[in-house]
Structures are given as C-alpha cells and as structure tokens.
Design a protein around this motif. Structure first.
Motif, short mmCIF file in Angstrom:
data_model
loop_
_atom_site.label_atom_id
_atom_site.label_comp_id
_atom_site.label_asym_id
_atom_site.label_seq_id
_atom_site.Cartn_x
_atom_site.Cartn_y
_atom_site.Cartn_z
N ASP A 143 0.83 -1.21 0.00
CA ASP A 143 0.00 0.00 0.00
C ASP A 143 0.87 1.26 0.00
O ASP A 143 0.56 2.24 -0.70
CB ASP A 143 -0.93 -0.01 1.21
N LEU A 144 1.95 1.26 0.79
CA LEU A 144 2.85 2.41 0.81
C LEU A 144 3.51 2.63 -0.54
O LEU A 144 3.70 3.77 -0.97
CB LEU A 144 3.91 2.21 1.90
N LEU A 145 3.87 1.53 -1.21
CA LEU A 145 4.47 1.66 -2.53
C LEU A 145 3.48 2.29 -3.51
O LEU A 145 3.86 3.16 -4.31
CB LEU A 145 4.91 0.29 -3.04
N ALA A 146 2.21 1.86 -3.45
CA ALA A 146 1.21 2.44 -4.34
C ALA A 146 1.03 3.93 -4.07
O ALA A 146 0.90 4.74 -5.00
CB ALA A 146 -0.12 1.70 -4.18
N ARG A 147 1.03 4.33 -2.80
CA ARG A 147 0.92 5.76 -2.45
C ARG A 147 2.13 6.53 -2.93
O ARG A 147 2.01 7.65 -3.44
CB ARG A 147 0.76 5.90 -0.95
N TRP A 158 8.29 7.79 0.16
CA TRP A 158 9.38 6.85 -0.07
C TRP A 158 10.18 6.63 1.21
O TRP A 158 10.59 5.49 1.50
CB TRP A 158 10.29 7.37 -1.19
N ARG A 159 10.40 7.69 1.95
CA ARG A 159 11.12 7.54 3.22
C ARG A 159 10.28 6.73 4.22
O ARG A 159 10.82 5.93 4.99
CB ARG A 159 11.46 8.91 3.81
N GLU A 160 8.98 6.93 4.17
CA GLU A 160 8.10 6.16 5.05
C GLU A 160 8.14 4.68 4.67
O GLU A 160 8.13 3.80 5.55
CB GLU A 160 6.68 6.69 4.98
N LEU A 161 8.18 4.39 3.37
CA LEU A 161 8.27 3.01 2.92
C LEU A 161 9.54 2.35 3.44
O LEU A 161 9.50 1.21 3.94
CB LEU A 161 8.22 2.96 1.40
N GLN A 162 10.66 3.05 3.34
CA GLN A 162 11.92 2.49 3.82
C GLN A 162 11.87 2.26 5.33
O GLN A 162 12.32 1.21 5.82
CB GLN A 162 13.08 3.42 3.46
N ALA A 163 11.33 3.23 6.06
CA ALA A 163 11.25 3.08 7.52
C ALA A 163 10.34 1.92 7.91
O ALA A 163 10.66 1.15 8.83
CB ALA A 163 10.76 4.39 8.14
N GLN A 164 9.23 1.77 7.20
CA GLN A 164 8.29 0.69 7.51
C GLN A 164 8.90 -0.68 7.23
O GLN A 164 8.73 -1.62 8.01
CB GLN A 164 7.01 0.87 6.69
N VAL A 165 9.62 -0.82 6.13
CA VAL A 165 10.25 -2.10 5.80
C VAL A 165 11.32 -2.45 6.82
O VAL A 165 11.40 -3.59 7.31
CB VAL A 165 10.82 -2.07 4.37
N CYS A 166 12.16 -1.48 7.18
CA CYS A 166 13.20 -1.73 8.17
C CYS A 166 12.60 -2.11 9.52
O CYS A 166 13.07 -3.04 10.19
CB CYS A 166 14.10 -0.49 8.33
N LEU A 223 10.33 -3.64 -2.97
CA LEU A 223 11.37 -2.62 -3.10
C LEU A 223 11.96 -2.60 -4.51
O LEU A 223 12.30 -1.55 -5.04
CB LEU A 223 12.48 -2.89 -2.08
N ALA A 224 12.09 -3.78 -5.12
CA ALA A 224 12.67 -3.85 -6.46
C ALA A 224 11.79 -3.16 -7.50
O ALA A 224 12.29 -2.67 -8.52
CB ALA A 224 12.88 -5.31 -6.86
N SER A 225 10.48 -3.11 -7.24
CA SER A 225 9.57 -2.45 -8.18
C SER A 225 9.54 -0.94 -7.99
O SER A 225 8.89 -0.24 -8.76
CB SER A 225 8.16 -3.03 -8.04
N ALA A 226 10.23 -0.44 -6.97
CA ALA A 226 10.24 1.00 -6.70
C ALA A 226 11.43 1.66 -7.41
O ALA A 226 12.24 2.35 -6.80
CB ALA A 226 10.30 1.25 -5.19
N TRP A 227 11.54 1.43 -8.71
CA TRP A 227 12.71 1.90 -9.46
C TRP A 227 12.70 3.43 -9.64
O TRP A 227 13.73 4.04 -9.87
CB TRP A 227 12.75 1.22 -10.82
N GLN A 228 11.50 4.07 -9.55
CA GLN A 228 11.44 5.51 -9.75
C GLN A 228 11.56 6.29 -8.45
O GLN A 228 11.26 7.47 -8.40
CB GLN A 228 10.16 5.90 -10.47
N SER A 229 12.03 5.63 -7.38
CA SER A 229 12.14 6.30 -6.09
C SER A 229 13.18 7.42 -6.14
O SER A 229 14.31 7.21 -6.60
CB SER A 229 12.54 5.28 -5.01
N PRO A 230 12.82 8.62 -5.65
CA PRO A 230 13.79 9.73 -5.63
C PRO A 230 14.82 9.61 -4.51
O PRO A 230 15.78 10.38 -4.49
CB PRO A 230 12.91 10.96 -5.45
#
Length: 551
Positions: A143-147, A158-166, A223-230
């Motif tokens: 869901d975070l990736l879609a947002r 994107w930072r929230e996604l990284q924090a949530q995964v960690c 994470l691999a599908s998040a290729w356009q992450s800034p």
C-alpha cells in the motif's frame, strides 16, 4: 440494541479460494455488551439466495439438495487475535502467548508437571498471530508503494516506505528470536518435557521460518519495483537481505527444507510440508463441528405415518372384501386382493411424500454441534437447510437487491432458478467469554464449489464476426462466453427470539465459464435502486473478462 450497532460488530469477507471454489467469511464479535439482558446466547441467521440464470439449465431435478450439500463446506473457528509486535514482546502483557510460554517454563523449573496441551496450544497461537503480522506488514508495504508511486516526486512516502520495511524486518526477527530462545529453554528440560511438546514447538518454528522467508521475498520484490524512487532504498534492501541470510542459516542448522530454483524435489517437499504445518498451527483456532443429518429422521417419521395409514387401510379391507369374494371364486378374490395390495403400497408412498412435503419446511436438514476442542464443552449449535424456491416466494427485500439495475432486461433472462441455503447459528456467548479472553471472535466460513455447475456450461469461447469501424475491416475472433451467478446474502440477528428489523445484505456476482470462476464482483445497491460494482476478486487461473456484459 440498535441494528447499526450489531451490524458494525460483524465483518463479511469474500475470497476466491481457487478456480472452482469461493469463500464467504462472517466474523461475529462476542463481547459482554453485545449480550442481551437475561440472555447468554447470540443468534444469527445467514441466508444465501442463489439466482441461477436460465441458460445454465439448473432445476430441482438435475441439481437436488444433496448435490448442493456435496459442494458446500462449512467451517467455524476463532478469529486470530489481533496483537502488535510490541504487545507480543511486552513482558507485562498477560495476553501474549510468549509470556504464557515463559510462565509455563517457570512452573516447569519449579518442579511442576507440564501440561501436554498448554505449551503447544500457546505456541500455535503465537504462530497464527505472527503469521498474520507478517501478512499485514507485507500488505502495508504494498500500500505504501502504491501511495509513493502516485506521488513520485514527493520524498516523504518513499522515506516512510523504507522506515516501515526496516521496522517490519527488525520487529519480526525479534519475535522469532524471542520464541526460539524459549524453545531452547524447553529443550533444556528434555528429561521432563514430553517429546510431543518439543516436537510441536519445533513445528511452529519451522512454519514461521517459511512464512518469514516468504514475507522477506515479498518485501524484496516490493522494493525492487520502486525503481522511480527519488531516495535510496538501500537501507531497507540491506535489512531484508541480511534477515533472509540469517533465516537460511537457521533452517540449515535445524535441518528444515532448503529451497533452490532447480531442486524440484525440495520444492515439492516444501509446498507439501508448509501446507501441513499451516493446518497444524491453525488447529488451535478451529472448533469441532459434529453433524447429524435430520432429514432421514423426519423422512422416516413421514414414512411411518404413511405405513400406519396403509396398514389401517389393509386391515379394514382385506378380510371384509376378499373373504365374501372368495365364496364366489378364487381368482376373483385373488385379483381383488392384489388390487388392494397395490393401492395400499401406493397409499403408503403418496402419504409419505405428502407428509414430508408439508412438514419438511419446519425442520432443518442437518443439525451441527459446535465444541471447543480444548475443553470439550459445547459452545454453540447450528441448523442447516437448503430448498429450491419459486421466484414468487423470494422475500421482497432480497428480490429488490437482486433486480437492482438489470442490464439484461429480457423476460427470459429474468426467469432464474432460486436456491436458498439457510444457516441458523446459536453461540453460547457467555460460555465462550468465560473460557477465553483472547479468542472472542467467531469466524464462520462457508466455502461453495461450482464443480457440478461447470459440466453444464458451454465452451469457454464462441466465434464472433463483425465489422470494426476503427480499422474499417471485418474481424473474426473468439469471444469469451461467460455465465453470471448472482448470490444475495441476508444476515439477521435475533434477540430474545425476535428478529432484528434491519438485516444486513451483501450481493455478489460470480462470473464463470467452462474452465471455472473468472472473477467475483461485489455489488453495492444504492438508495435510488441502481447498483455498482465496487470490488473485483480475480481468479487465479483467469484474468478479468474485458467487455463482459453485466447482469
């Protein structure tokens, strides 16, 4: 209790099990405030009205009640208790299975005898909660990736996604480390702990390492599908890879199944073993259901009444008629006697069917007794009933929901065959609350199969020829040929024997072809009588049918 209050306490969820089966799950929340004054029970009625389209050719003769029961599987279980990782690890939380395992271990160290059931039950309960947490973490990341992909230039998601995964990797790994430490402590008392208990603890650990590995792989591909992450997601990716490597080492030390892409034998063993472990762990939530067929009992009663009437008829006529005839001729007496015998036999059968038809609507087909396997106490009862109905006998509110926004307005298409499945569930709520503090939600699962329907359907595609205006050319192609089975569920709750005035409805449209279920649409009926499809559940073997007409 107001109707909206009890309906808010019920959760309805529809899933597609496989290409030929779908599930409808009703979750009933049991709490002291839900009990009526002076009542110790909760009463629910689930009615499923199946509207078979005329082109399926379903009738009461070729699809009898017995065939429907063969295609129905009902399960009743506790809902998995909801606890966060923090609640499970909190040493002051008495509801945590980890703390209960630690408490039992302390009693074992003090010289007390260990219950053969308590520790495995707590371990399996922990396994179900941890597995649910892994699924939730996986879904949250998606869901975070879609947002984040919806706002690719904004760095905050994107930072929230990284924090949530960690955080997910760290919390889940800590849970497993805590459980494995307790498992080693139990193994230290090997002389006093039954081997079956140690084996159960090990089974839960094996189940969780497979689930965690699956979760880590899902997070990796997210994470691999998040290729356009800034922003760089290397920290989250590194945490996922490190945890996966640690789990691989753990499985190797314990002798669990190790997977590799080219090892088909290991892959087959993995799928078989992980499925068996899942069933073993989930047993802690399932209730025992014992079914007693009531149909035969009442059929025998109707047959007995018919036989009684036939015997009375035979007793009155046999001697009073045949004996005088015997004086005029043997063959005349034998002929009349045979005629009376046939009439007596037919009278018995006709009366049996007549009595059964009149009284069957008052009695259930099956009576189910629900027992708690941990205490062998009865926690509920359930009555099942299936009947074919003419459309004129369908309740108006159900018919209104079915007929909302008919796209196909032909009269022939509206001549549907209706089959009603009714399930009356009585839960001994006060008994459940007395025995359980964590498992207080009952999940009622109804799994329907369409296998017997598929054999009656035509080929999944049909030839279509038409003129395409865009290309200005004639086209010839194969178009999907689908059938629409509409099902309307009506859920009501009873208080002190009276029905709540406002029932809860749900309508689904099952789109299927010769190969199986293609998708399931959940249909919402609006105030103005129109309907809209708001959720589509796709089949595993088929994608959605593009351009398929709604019905």
């Amino acid at each position: 209790m107001r109707p909206e209050t009890w309906r808010d306490a019920i959760d309805t969820h529809i899933t597609l099990h496989d290409r030929s089966q779908f599930e409808v799950q009703f979750t009933y929340g049991i709490a002291p405030e839900h009990l009526s004054q002076g009542s110790d029970c909760e009463h629910y009625r689930v009615e499923a009205y199946h509207f078979f389209p005329s082109n399926m050719g379903i009738t009461a003769l070729n699809y009898p009640v017995e065939a429907f029961y063969r295609n129905l599987h009902a399960y009743i279980r506790f809902k998995t208790p909801r606890m966060s990782e923090w609640e499970l690890l909190d040493p002051l939380n008495r509801r945590s299975p980890l703390n209960m395992l630690s408490f039992l271990l302390k009693r074992l160290a003090m010289g007390e005898k260990l219950d053969d059931f308590a520790a495995p039950a707590e371990a399996r309960l922990f396994g179900t909660i941890a597995s649910q947490l892994m699924r939730t973490r996986r879904e949250n990341a998606e869901d975070l990736l879609a947002r984040a992909q919806a706002r690719p230039s904004d760095t905050a998601p994107w930072r929230e996604l990284q924090a949530q995964v960690c955080d997910a990797v760290h919390q889940l790994a800590e849970l497993l480390e805590k459980y494995r430490g307790l498992m080693c402590d139990y193994a230290g008392f090997e002389q006093r702990v039954p081997a079956s208990v140690l084996q159960s603890l090990r089974h839960v650990d094996e189940f969780l390492t497979y689930r965690f590995d699956h979760t880590l792989a899902a997070l990796h591909f997210t994470l691999a599908s998040a290729w356009q992450s800034p922003v760089s997601l290397d920290q989250a990716a590194g945490a996922v890879h490190a945890a996966a490597a640690a789990e691989t080492d753990h499985r190797q030390r314990c002798g669990y199944v190790q997977l590799s892409p080219g090892d088909e034998e290991a892959l087959a063993l993995y799928t078989y073993r992980s499925g068996a472990l899942r069933k073993l762990v989930d047993q802690v939530l399932y209730l025992d259901v014992r079914t007693v067929q009531q149909t035969n009992r009442w059929r025998n009663l109707a047959a007995g009444l018919g036989a009684l009437a036939a015997a009375f008829f035979a007793g009155v006529t046999d001697r009073s008629v045949t004996l005088p005839l015997y004086q005029h001729g043997l063959w005349l007496a034998v002929t009349v006697f045979a005629l009376f015998y046939v009439l007596k036999d037919r009278l018995k059968e006709v009366l049996r069917e007549y009595v059964w038809e009149k009284v069957s609507r008052f009695f259930p087909d099956n009576r189910l007794t629900i027992q708690d396997p941990s205490t062998d106490e009865k926690v509920g009862r359930c009555n099942e009933k299936v009947r074919h109905l003419p459309k004129s006998r369908v309740p108006p509110d159900v018919l209104a929901i079915r007929n909302a926004a008919h796209v196909v307005d032909l009269d022939s298409e509206r001549k549907e065959t209706v089959l009603l499945y009714r399930n009356d569930l009585k839960l001994f709520a006060r008994s459940i609350l007395t025995e359980h503090q964590r498992r207080t939600h009952i999940k009622h699962i109804l799994r329907f199969s369409v296998d017997d329907l598929l054999v009656r359907l035509d080929n999944p595609t049909s030839g279509v020829q038409f003129y395409d205006a865009d290309s200005r050319a004639f086209c010839r192609l194969r178009a999907p040929k689908v059938y629409h089975l509409n099902v309307v569920f009506r859920l009501t709750r009873r208080e002190n024997g009276s029905r709540v005035s406002e029932p809860h409805f749900k309508r689904i449209r099952i789109v299927l072809d010769k190969n199986g279920i293609r998708r399931i649409d959940e249909v919402t009926t609006n105030i103005d009588g129109t309907s809209r499809t708001h959720t589509t559940i796709k089949g595993a073997a088929h994608g959605p049918v593009e351009g398929a007409p709604l019905s």
